[in-house]
Scaffold this motif. Structure first.
Motif, PDB file in Angstrom:
ATOM      1  N   ARG A 125       0.052   3.390  -0.623  1.00  0.00           N
ATOM      2  CA  ARG A 125      -0.604   2.336  -1.387  1.00  0.00           C
ATOM      3  C   ARG A 125      -1.010   1.128  -0.548  1.00  0.00           C
ATOM      4  O   ARG A 125      -1.754   0.278  -1.010  1.00  0.00           O
ATOM      5  CB  ARG A 125       0.302   1.908  -2.549  1.00  0.00           C
ATOM      6  CG  ARG A 125       0.362   2.967  -3.649  1.00  0.00           C
ATOM      7  CD  ARG A 125       1.326   2.584  -4.754  1.00  0.00           C
ATOM      8  NE  ARG A 125       1.246   3.503  -5.889  1.00  0.00           N
ATOM      9  CZ  ARG A 125       1.812   4.691  -5.940  1.00  0.00           C
ATOM     10  NH1 ARG A 125       2.515   5.131  -4.907  1.00  0.00           N
ATOM     11  NH2 ARG A 125       1.693   5.459  -7.002  1.00  0.00           N
ATOM     12  N   ASP A 126      -0.504   1.035   0.670  1.00  0.00           N
ATOM     13  CA  ASP A 126      -0.949  -0.060   1.529  1.00  0.00           C
ATOM     14  C   ASP A 126      -2.263   0.258   2.238  1.00  0.00           C
ATOM     15  O   ASP A 126      -2.767  -0.539   3.016  1.00  0.00           O
ATOM     16  CB  ASP A 126       0.122  -0.399   2.572  1.00  0.00           C
ATOM     17  CG  ASP A 126       0.390   0.750   3.544  1.00  0.00           C
ATOM     18  OD1 ASP A 126      -0.192   1.837   3.377  1.00  0.00           O
ATOM     19  OD2 ASP A 126       1.200   0.545   4.480  1.00  0.00           O
TER      20      ASP A 126
ATOM     21  N   SER B 278     -11.435   3.168  -1.172  1.00  0.00           N
ATOM     22  CA  SER B 278     -10.170   3.528  -1.802  1.00  0.00           C
ATOM     23  C   SER B 278      -9.423   4.543  -0.956  1.00  0.00           C
ATOM     24  O   SER B 278      -9.901   5.000   0.093  1.00  0.00           O
ATOM     25  CB  SER B 278     -10.434   4.106  -3.190  1.00  0.00           C
ATOM     26  OG  SER B 278     -11.189   5.303  -3.073  1.00  0.00           O
TER      27      SER B 278
ATOM     28  N   PRO C 218       4.199 -10.953  -0.807  1.00  0.00           N
ATOM     29  CA  PRO C 218       3.518  -9.807  -0.216  1.00  0.00           C
ATOM     30  C   PRO C 218       2.334 -10.256   0.629  1.00  0.00           C
ATOM     31  O   PRO C 218       1.575 -11.134   0.235  1.00  0.00           O
ATOM     32  CB  PRO C 218       3.039  -9.012  -1.444  1.00  0.00           C
ATOM     33  CG  PRO C 218       3.913  -9.459  -2.563  1.00  0.00           C
ATOM     34  CD  PRO C 218       4.261 -10.876  -2.281  1.00  0.00           C
ATOM     35  N   THR C 219       2.196  -9.642   1.797  1.00  0.00           N
ATOM     36  CA  THR C 219       1.106 -10.015   2.691  1.00  0.00           C
ATOM     37  C   THR C 219      -0.150  -9.189   2.440  1.00  0.00           C
ATOM     38  O   THR C 219      -1.218  -9.516   2.953  1.00  0.00           O
ATOM     39  CB  THR C 219       1.543  -9.816   4.155  1.00  0.00           C
ATOM     40  OG1 THR C 219       1.972  -8.462   4.346  1.00  0.00           O
ATOM     41  CG2 THR C 219       2.704 -10.759   4.482  1.00  0.00           C
ATOM     42  N   SER C 220      -0.063  -8.091   1.688  1.00  0.00           N
ATOM     43  CA  SER C 220      -1.236  -7.269   1.408  1.00  0.00           C
ATOM     44  C   SER C 220      -1.161  -6.726  -0.005  1.00  0.00           C
ATOM     45  O   SER C 220      -0.090  -6.547  -0.558  1.00  0.00           O
ATOM     46  CB  SER C 220      -1.324  -6.109   2.412  1.00  0.00           C
ATOM     47  OG  SER C 220      -0.199  -5.278   2.293  1.00  0.00           O
ATOM     48  N   ARG C 221      -2.332  -6.458  -0.580  1.00  0.00           N
ATOM     49  CA  ARG C 221      -2.389  -5.929  -1.937  1.00  0.00           C
ATOM     50  C   ARG C 221      -2.559  -4.418  -1.883  1.00  0.00           C
ATOM     51  O   ARG C 221      -3.102  -3.864  -0.932  1.00  0.00           O
ATOM     52  CB  ARG C 221      -3.559  -6.576  -2.676  1.00  0.00           C
ATOM     53  CG  ARG C 221      -3.456  -8.098  -2.728  1.00  0.00           C
ATOM     54  CD  ARG C 221      -4.654  -8.734  -3.376  1.00  0.00           C
ATOM     55  NE  ARG C 221      -4.816  -8.335  -4.755  1.00  0.00           N
ATOM     56  CZ  ARG C 221      -5.811  -8.755  -5.538  1.00  0.00           C
ATOM     57  NH1 ARG C 221      -6.722  -9.563  -5.048  1.00  0.00           N
ATOM     58  NH2 ARG C 221      -5.886  -8.350  -6.787  1.00  0.00           N
ATOM     59  N   ALA C 222      -2.101  -3.755  -2.939  1.00  0.00           N
ATOM     60  CA  ALA C 222      -2.207  -2.301  -2.988  1.00  0.00           C
ATOM     61  C   ALA C 222      -3.676  -1.883  -3.024  1.00  0.00           C
ATOM     62  O   ALA C 222      -4.508  -2.514  -3.683  1.00  0.00           O
ATOM     63  CB  ALA C 222      -1.478  -1.785  -4.220  1.00  0.00           C
TER      64      ALA C 222
END
Length: 204
Positions: A188-189, A139, A127-131
């Motif tokens: 979520r991204d 947020s 994955p390139t990004s975290r949630a």
């Protein structure tokens, strides 16, 4: 007299033969081991390749070899093409009687993935990004409030409720002076999708 001459010739023949053996035992000049003279042009060094005593030798940098040097390979010279072919590399040139072969060092990295970094394919699949968190600083909740404030030009006075689903997260915020909350569809991204007014007859 004739007998004396024959005796002289008979004695001379063994001496000549003995002298020939002595000459044959003389060591070869430096650089001519096994009868092969390595030219200075290929900058040969070492005591054999791939093992000491082997007929091929590693080659250093010179005007003749510089075009074939590669950080990912070992440049080797062999007296014959057959010896060069046995190394399993790529024959790239013949310089002054030396067959030049480039032997890849790729096998040195085999097994690196066990204890080292993952191969490029595995890295690309990661994955390139975290949630992004639903609540808290930066947020989905705060991003929704900022988006609604920009859309309405009014002050957001708090969150009404948050509804989570597998596809998206619906965030309802209260807006100063509005009869019903506004809704954001957040993902979520971290992206905020649709923003709309949730009328009391519809979404409430």
């Amino acid at each position: 007299m004739r007998k004396l001459a024959l005796i002289s010739v008979a004695l001379a023949l063994p001496l000549a033969s003995c002298g020939g053996e002595v000459a044959g035992d003389e060591p070869l000049p430096e650089g001519e081991a096994d009868g092969f003279a390595w030219p200075v042009s290929v900058a040969a060094f070492g005591d054999g390749y791939p093992a000491a005593g082997d007929p091929c030798m590693r080659l250093g940098e010179s005007a003749a070899t510089s075009n074939y040097l590669d950080d990912s390979a070992v440049l080797v010279g062999c007296p014959t093409a057959v010896q060069a072919g046995a190394l399993g590399g790529e024959i790239v040139a013949e310089i002054d009687g030396v067959t030049v072969v480039s032997v890849s060092m790729g096998d040195a990295n085999v097994g690196m993935s066990e204890n080292g970094p993952p191969p490029p394919e595995a890295a690309a699949a990661a994955p390139t990004s975290r949630a992004v968190a639903i609540r808290g600083p930066n947020s989905l909740e705060t991003r929704c409030a900022d988006r609604v404030a920009a859309e309405t030009g009014a002050r957001v006075i708090g969150t009404n409720r948050i509804e989570e689903s597998e596809a998206a997260i619906a965030i309802y915020v209260n807006v100063d002076g509005a009869a019903a909350p506004w809704r954001c569809l957040a993902y979520r991204d971290g992206t905020i999708g649709e923003v709309m007014f949730a009328s009391s007859e519809g979404d409430l």
